[in-house]
Design a protein around this motif. Structure first.
Motif, PDB file in Angstrom:
ATOM      1  N   TYR A 125      55.838 -29.901 -14.362  1.00 51.95           N
ATOM      2  CA  TYR A 125      56.699 -28.926 -13.702  1.00 51.95           C
ATOM      3  C   TYR A 125      57.108 -29.426 -12.321  1.00 51.95           C
ATOM      4  O   TYR A 125      58.276 -29.356 -11.937  1.00 51.95           O
ATOM      5  CB  TYR A 125      55.973 -27.593 -13.596  1.00 51.95           C
ATOM      6  N   GLN A 126      56.170 -29.972 -11.584  1.00 52.29           N
ATOM      7  CA  GLN A 126      56.480 -30.494 -10.258  1.00 52.29           C
ATOM      8  C   GLN A 126      57.458 -31.663 -10.340  1.00 52.29           C
ATOM      9  O   GLN A 126      58.348 -31.802  -9.489  1.00 52.29           O
ATOM     10  CB  GLN A 126      55.197 -30.941  -9.552  1.00 52.29           C
ATOM     11  N   GLU A 127      57.320 -32.488 -11.361  1.00 53.02           N
ATOM     12  CA  GLU A 127      58.250 -33.606 -11.539  1.00 53.02           C
ATOM     13  C   GLU A 127      59.674 -33.103 -11.787  1.00 53.02           C
ATOM     14  O   GLU A 127      60.648 -33.684 -11.291  1.00 53.02           O
ATOM     15  CB  GLU A 127      57.792 -34.485 -12.706  1.00 53.02           C
ATOM     16  N   LEU A 128      59.800 -32.008 -12.546  1.00 51.71           N
ATOM     17  CA  LEU A 128      61.123 -31.430 -12.772  1.00 51.71           C
ATOM     18  C   LEU A 128      61.715 -30.887 -11.481  1.00 51.71           C
ATOM     19  O   LEU A 128      62.912 -31.041 -11.216  1.00 51.71           O
ATOM     20  CB  LEU A 128      61.049 -30.321 -13.816  1.00 51.71           C
ATOM     21  N   LEU A 129      60.880 -30.242 -10.663  1.00 51.41           N
ATOM     22  CA  LEU A 129      61.356 -29.737  -9.380  1.00 51.41           C
ATOM     23  C   LEU A 129      61.826 -30.888  -8.493  1.00 51.41           C
ATOM     24  O   LEU A 129      62.839 -30.776  -7.797  1.00 51.41           O
ATOM     25  CB  LEU A 129      60.243 -28.962  -8.669  1.00 51.41           C
ATOM     26  N   THR A 130      61.105 -31.988  -8.530  1.00 49.57           N
ATOM     27  CA  THR A 130      61.490 -33.165  -7.746  1.00 49.57           C
ATOM     28  C   THR A 130      62.826 -33.717  -8.243  1.00 49.57           C
ATOM     29  O   THR A 130      63.710 -34.064  -7.442  1.00 49.57           O
ATOM     30  CB  THR A 130      60.409 -34.243  -7.839  1.00 49.57           C
ATOM     31  N   THR A 131      62.988 -33.780  -9.561  1.00 45.26           N
ATOM     32  CA  THR A 131      64.243 -34.249 -10.135  1.00 45.26           C
ATOM     33  C   THR A 131      65.398 -33.342  -9.739  1.00 45.26           C
ATOM     34  O   THR A 131      66.505 -33.808  -9.420  1.00 45.26           O
ATOM     35  CB  THR A 131      64.135 -34.314 -11.664  1.00 45.26           C
ATOM     36  N   ALA A 132      65.138 -32.047  -9.753  1.00 45.97           N
ATOM     37  CA  ALA A 132      66.178 -31.073  -9.397  1.00 45.97           C
ATOM     38  C   ALA A 132      66.427 -31.015  -7.890  1.00 45.97           C
ATOM     39  O   ALA A 132      67.417 -30.428  -7.457  1.00 45.97           O
ATOM     40  CB  ALA A 132      65.780 -29.692  -9.900  1.00 45.97           C
ATOM     41  N   LYS A 133      65.524 -31.580  -7.102  1.00 49.80           N
ATOM     42  CA  LYS A 133      65.623 -31.595  -5.638  1.00 49.80           C
ATOM     43  C   LYS A 133      65.657 -30.173  -5.080  1.00 49.80           C
ATOM     44  O   LYS A 133      66.522 -29.812  -4.271  1.00 49.80           O
ATOM     45  CB  LYS A 133      66.852 -32.391  -5.184  1.00 49.80           C
ATOM     46  N   VAL A 134      64.717 -29.353  -5.544  1.00 48.51           N
ATOM     47  CA  VAL A 134      64.627 -27.971  -5.073  1.00 48.51           C
ATOM     48  C   VAL A 134      63.207 -27.687  -4.603  1.00 48.51           C
ATOM     49  O   VAL A 134      62.254 -28.372  -4.966  1.00 48.51           O
ATOM     50  CB  VAL A 134      65.012 -26.965  -6.180  1.00 48.51           C
ATOM     51  N   ARG A 135      63.079 -26.633  -3.784  1.00 47.23           N
ATOM     52  CA  ARG A 135      61.764 -26.217  -3.293  1.00 47.23           C
ATOM     53  C   ARG A 135      60.949 -25.602  -4.432  1.00 47.23           C
ATOM     54  O   ARG A 135      61.496 -25.117  -5.417  1.00 47.23           O
ATOM     55  CB  ARG A 135      61.906 -25.194  -2.169  1.00 47.23           C
ATOM     56  N   ARG A 136      59.641 -25.566  -4.253  1.00 47.11           N
ATOM     57  CA  ARG A 136      58.759 -25.014  -5.268  1.00 47.11           C
ATOM     58  C   ARG A 136      59.063 -23.540  -5.545  1.00 47.11           C
ATOM     59  O   ARG A 136      58.873 -23.058  -6.664  1.00 47.11           O
ATOM     60  CB  ARG A 136      57.295 -25.182  -4.828  1.00 47.11           C
ATOM     61  N   SER A 137      59.590 -22.827  -4.566  1.00 46.90           N
ATOM     62  CA  SER A 137      59.878 -21.405  -4.728  1.00 46.90           C
ATOM     63  C   SER A 137      61.285 -21.132  -5.272  1.00 46.90           C
ATOM     64  O   SER A 137      61.665 -19.966  -5.422  1.00 46.90           O
ATOM     65  CB  SER A 137      59.717 -20.693  -3.380  1.00 46.90           C
TER      66      SER A 137
END
Length: 301
Positions: A125-137
């Motif tokens: 999940y964190q890797e997807l957030l990194t790919t999307a370049k968005v904050r965790r929230s």
């Protein structure tokens, strides 16, 4: 492996992966083509055609054939899931309205998306957030189904503008195009899922991203080769092994489409049906359902 066989084409999520092992790599002339069926009545007269599509492709994919082009030219009407695929503004506004309206199966505010993710998938999940370049929230205020579809879009690398549906809609410019569902009806299928099923969807999206690069070529080759046996097997695996999601995302929709298709056929128009490939295989697929309604369904490609 088969999440891309089951998700809606809206927002660029895949029903099947693109037809090149590496996105953007030009494809050579294929030795075979995706499956195309012909519908005939009791007198042997051609009534229409069934074609399983994919909603996003890399550049350079060659999926057309002479047999397909002949069927498209002979058809009177195109039947698709959603016709207004190029109206990105309208689709975006609709998605946003449903994604944040709080009307889904969840009770109360959705809370942090991370709390809705299986702890075993936290790293992916964190890797997807990194790919999307968005904050965790970023996704916390979003309903679970909507976050799942958005993350599926993040994971996929093929281009929605190259999708088969879009190309066929262009082919039918000047002829009638009908929708089996339309954008809002299709998104409300996800919006109406119970929260438990929405979380199953979310975790399936996240879980399958780990194997995305490995599986994209295999899925592409299976689709382009017209391997009906493997495609039929895939429609019963992964997220579609969940009975509730299978009914909501596949079987129930197929029954509704079969009834609509029979109405089209009764009007004597010859429809070319182009919907996601997952809807074409197995006992609940459109070919099987139309055979049960008395039509002869013959594979012609």
């Amino acid at each position: 492996m088969n999440l891309r066989l089951s998700l809606t084409g809206l927002l660029g999520a895949l029903l099947l992966a693109g037809c090149s092992d590496r996105p953007g790599e030009p494809a050579s002339e294929p030795a075979s083509y995706p499956v195309l069926w012909e519908l005939t009545n009791a007198e042997g007269e051609i009534e229409g055609w069934l074609f399983g599509t994919i909603h996003a492709l890399p550049d350079g994919v060659q999926w057309r054939s002479a047999v397909l082009d002949e069927a498209v030219a002979a058809a009177d009407v195109l039947a698709v899931e959603v016709a207004a695929l190029d109206d990105g503004v309208k689709l975006g506004e609709l998605f946003t309205r449903l994604a944040f309206d709080g009307s889904s199966g969840a009770s109360g505010p959705p809370g942090p998306l991370a709390a809705r993710v299986d702890p075993a998938l936290a790293e992916q999940y964190q890797e997807l957030l990194t790919t999307a370049k968005v904050r965790r929230s970023h996704f916390d205020a979003m309903e679970t189904w909507a976050a799942a579809l958005t993350l599926a879009q993040v994971a996929q690398q093929a281009k929605a503008e190259n999708g088969v549906d879009r190309a066929l809609i262009r082919d039918f410019a000047g002829r009638e195009i009908v929708e089996f569902e339309g954008a809002e009806t299709q998104l409300r299928i996800f919006d109406d899922l119970p929260e438990t099923e929405q979380r199953d969807l979310l975790n399936a999206v996240i879980g399958e991203t780990e194997d995305y690069e490995r599986d994209i070529g295999k899925l592409a080759r299976v689709w382009q080769a017209g391997d009906a046996e493997q495609l039929s097997e895939l429609t019963g695996e992964g997220i579609l092994a969940d009975p509730e999601l299978y009914e909501a995302l596949l079987a129930g929709r197929n029954r509704a489409w079969a009834a609509q298709l029979e109405n089209l056929l009764s009007a004597r128009a010859k429809p070319f049906v182009a919907v996601g490939a997952a809807h074409m295989f197995g006992a609940d697929g459109l070919p099987a359902l139309m055979e049960a309604r008395g039509y002869t369904v013959r594979r012609i490609q």
